[in-house]
Scaffold this active site. Structure first.
Site, PDB file in Angstrom:
ATOM      1  N   GLU A  85      81.968 100.666   6.245  1.00  0.00           N
ATOM      2  CA  GLU A  85      82.569 101.989   6.084  1.00  0.00           C
ATOM      3  C   GLU A  85      81.780 102.816   5.087  1.00  0.00           C
ATOM      4  O   GLU A  85      81.205 102.294   4.139  1.00  0.00           O
ATOM      5  CB  GLU A  85      84.035 101.867   5.630  1.00  0.00           C
ATOM      6  CG  GLU A  85      84.869 101.133   6.672  1.00  0.00           C
ATOM      7  CD  GLU A  85      86.379 101.199   6.450  1.00  0.00           C
ATOM      8  OE1 GLU A  85      87.101 100.955   7.413  1.00  0.00           O
ATOM      9  OE2 GLU A  85      86.828 101.487   5.323  1.00  0.00           O
ATOM     10  N   CYS A 105      79.678 107.602  -0.666  1.00  0.00           N
ATOM     11  CA  CYS A 105      79.976 106.264  -1.152  1.00  0.00           C
ATOM     12  C   CYS A 105      79.520 105.274  -0.077  1.00  0.00           C
ATOM     13  O   CYS A 105      80.033 105.273   1.037  1.00  0.00           O
ATOM     14  CB  CYS A 105      81.479 106.159  -1.422  1.00  0.00           C
ATOM     15  SG  CYS A 105      81.976 104.552  -2.039  1.00  0.00           S
ATOM     16  N   CYS A 160      82.948  91.130   1.470  1.00  0.00           N
ATOM     17  CA  CYS A 160      82.468  90.918   0.101  1.00  0.00           C
ATOM     18  C   CYS A 160      82.817  89.502  -0.327  1.00  0.00           C
ATOM     19  O   CYS A 160      83.909  89.015  -0.035  1.00  0.00           O
ATOM     20  CB  CYS A 160      83.145  91.915  -0.846  1.00  0.00           C
ATOM     21  SG  CYS A 160      82.555  91.814  -2.552  1.00  0.00           S
ATOM     22  N   CYS A 207      88.020  89.739  -5.539  1.00  0.00           N
ATOM     23  CA  CYS A 207      88.927  90.334  -6.526  1.00  0.00           C
ATOM     24  C   CYS A 207      90.298  90.504  -5.847  1.00  0.00           C
ATOM     25  O   CYS A 207      90.366  90.967  -4.702  1.00  0.00           O
ATOM     26  CB  CYS A 207      88.396  91.697  -6.968  1.00  0.00           C
ATOM     27  SG  CYS A 207      86.741  91.603  -7.696  1.00  0.00           S
ATOM     28  N   CYS A 248      91.569  94.045  -4.275  1.00  0.00           N
ATOM     29  CA  CYS A 248      90.668  94.851  -3.438  1.00  0.00           C
ATOM     30  C   CYS A 248      90.778  94.450  -1.973  1.00  0.00           C
ATOM     31  O   CYS A 248      90.772  93.263  -1.641  1.00  0.00           O
ATOM     32  CB  CYS A 248      89.232  94.673  -3.917  1.00  0.00           C
ATOM     33  SG  CYS A 248      88.022  95.560  -2.920  1.00  0.00           S
ATOM     34  N   CYS A 301      88.866 104.017  -3.422  1.00  0.00           N
ATOM     35  CA  CYS A 301      88.330 102.799  -4.021  1.00  0.00           C
ATOM     36  C   CYS A 301      89.167 101.598  -3.629  1.00  0.00           C
ATOM     37  O   CYS A 301      90.383 101.608  -3.758  1.00  0.00           O
ATOM     38  CB  CYS A 301      88.348 102.884  -5.547  1.00  0.00           C
ATOM     39  SG  CYS A 301      87.470 104.274  -6.217  1.00  0.00           S
TER      40      CYS A 301
END
Ligand code: SAH
Length: 361
Positions: A94, A107, A114, A118, A121, A351
């Site tokens: 994205e 961004c 990933c 975390c 997220c 975010c």
């Protein structure tokens, strides 16, 4: 499935070589570079300063982009735009464009999924899927640059007609894909092409100390942001598994070495989660790290980010009041700090919300 190279994966020198092997002079590489990075050409047929035969050869032997758009959403009345892509292997990616009256920021994702896990997220929920090539990162930037240019052509538009900032804060951990990420930065910085100033790039890291050290040794002064999110090791390790490998003291030492070597300020990102890391005690501890009572202050700025909702997590966002209280404590201790202006929450483009279609269904 496709073994033709992506045009965005070639440096200027590699184009010179590609052309040389085909009996063509080096100046053609510069022409091609201008088409790709100045005119933002996406169709080789538009390169009318090239002989038709050479254009056809180029079209036959390369791919003009490998990312397939799968969805597109607009929020904030069109000032925020998110595109979801499928990589050639089918993995999601994205990219988010944020346009403001005085700047336009893209961004960029550096990985699909990933590996950092975390807890707060959305991207981490996908696990690690793919390391982007330099070309796959650059292609996202070119998409955004074309988009801004087109928006600026509308009657009455007053915002910039070109991208002013590139932030590597999308999916993935850039320092986990350092080589490719740095090649993308160098290519986009190249004055023969896209020509974006080093200070217009920002990279955000989960806190991989070797990556911070590597960045400090590079010549281009790009901005560094570090995702901190907690001021003591127990809490940070519970939120971010990476902290077990690189605890806060190690991270702060690397940040300090970075500011001393580069004389540049670092930013710390701090996502605020209700009654987890948004307490006055955490704010005080954070101030202790950045303004040690018996030591030199760290050249740093804190970016407070109210947490954006991620489905399937038992977390909640700090109230505006708790955000303000946290900020007031930092400011009283002399720590420069701002609350990040939110963009794209309504379209899951903010975010930590980038997870592709797979995770949102
Ligand atoms: N892996 C890098 C790049 C991701 S940047 C890093 O960790 O820094 C994305 C930023 O958004 C990071 O600071 C990340 O911690 C933060 N973030 C993650 N989930 C979020 C959420 N749900 N709400 C707000 N910010 C979030």
């Amino acid at each position: 499935m496709e073994d033709r190279p992506n045009v965005y994966d070639f440096s200027l020198d590699e184009w010179v070589e590609w052309l040389r092997q085909r009996g063509e002079p080096a100046f053609r590489a510069r022409q091609l570079y201008r088409h790709l990075y100045v005119h933002l050409t996406t169709d080789p047929a538009a390169m009318t300063d090239w002989p038709v035969r050479l254009r056809e050869k180029l079209a036959a032997e390369t791919q003009w982009g490998v990312l397939q758009p799968t969805a597109r959403v607009e929020g904030d009345r069109g000032w925020t735009r998110k595109v979801a892509w499928a990589l050639p292997q089918g993995h999601p990616l994205e990219t988010v464009l944020m346009v403001y009256p005085d700047r336009a920021t893209v961004c960029v994702s550096s990985q699909s999924g990933c590996p950092m896990q975390c807890v707060f997220c959305a991207t981490g929920k996908l696990g690690f899927l793919h390391d982007c090539s330099p070309g796959e990162m650059i292609e996202q930037v070119i998409w955004a640059a074309r988009e801004v240019r087109q928006m600026a052509a509308a009657p009455g538009a007053t915002h910039p007609d070109h991208l002013t900032n590139v932030v590597f804060m999308g999916m993935g951990e850039p320092f986990n894909n350092f080589e490719a990420w740095w090649q993308a930065v160098e290519r986009l910085h190249d004055p023969n092409g896209f020509n974006l100033g080093a200070r217009n790039f920002t990279v955000s890291t989960v806190g991989l100390v070797p990556g911070i050290e590597r960045l400090a040794a590079q010549s281009l002064p790009v901005n560094l942001a570090i995702s901190l999110h907690a001021a003591d090791d127990d809490l940070r390790s519970a939120m971010m598994p990476v902290n077990k490998r690189y605890p806060i003291a190690a991270l702060m030492a690397a940040a300090r070495a970075y500011t001393e070597k580069t004389r540049r300020r670092v930013s710390f990102e701090y996502v605020l989660l209700h009654e987890q890391n948004d307490t006055p005690a955490q704010a005080d501890q954070l101030a202790d790290w950045l303004r040690p009572p018996a030591g030199r202050p760290l050249l740093a700025h804190v970016n407070l980010i109210p947490w954006n909702p991620v489905p399937g997590t038992p977390l909640s966002r700090s109230s505006r009041r708790r955000v303000d209280d946290f900020k007031a404590i930092l400011q009283a201790r002399g720590v420069p700090c701002t609350v990040r202006i939110e963009r794209g929450v309504d379209i899951a483009a903010a975010c930590g919300q980038l997870a592709g279609p797979a995770a949102s269904s």
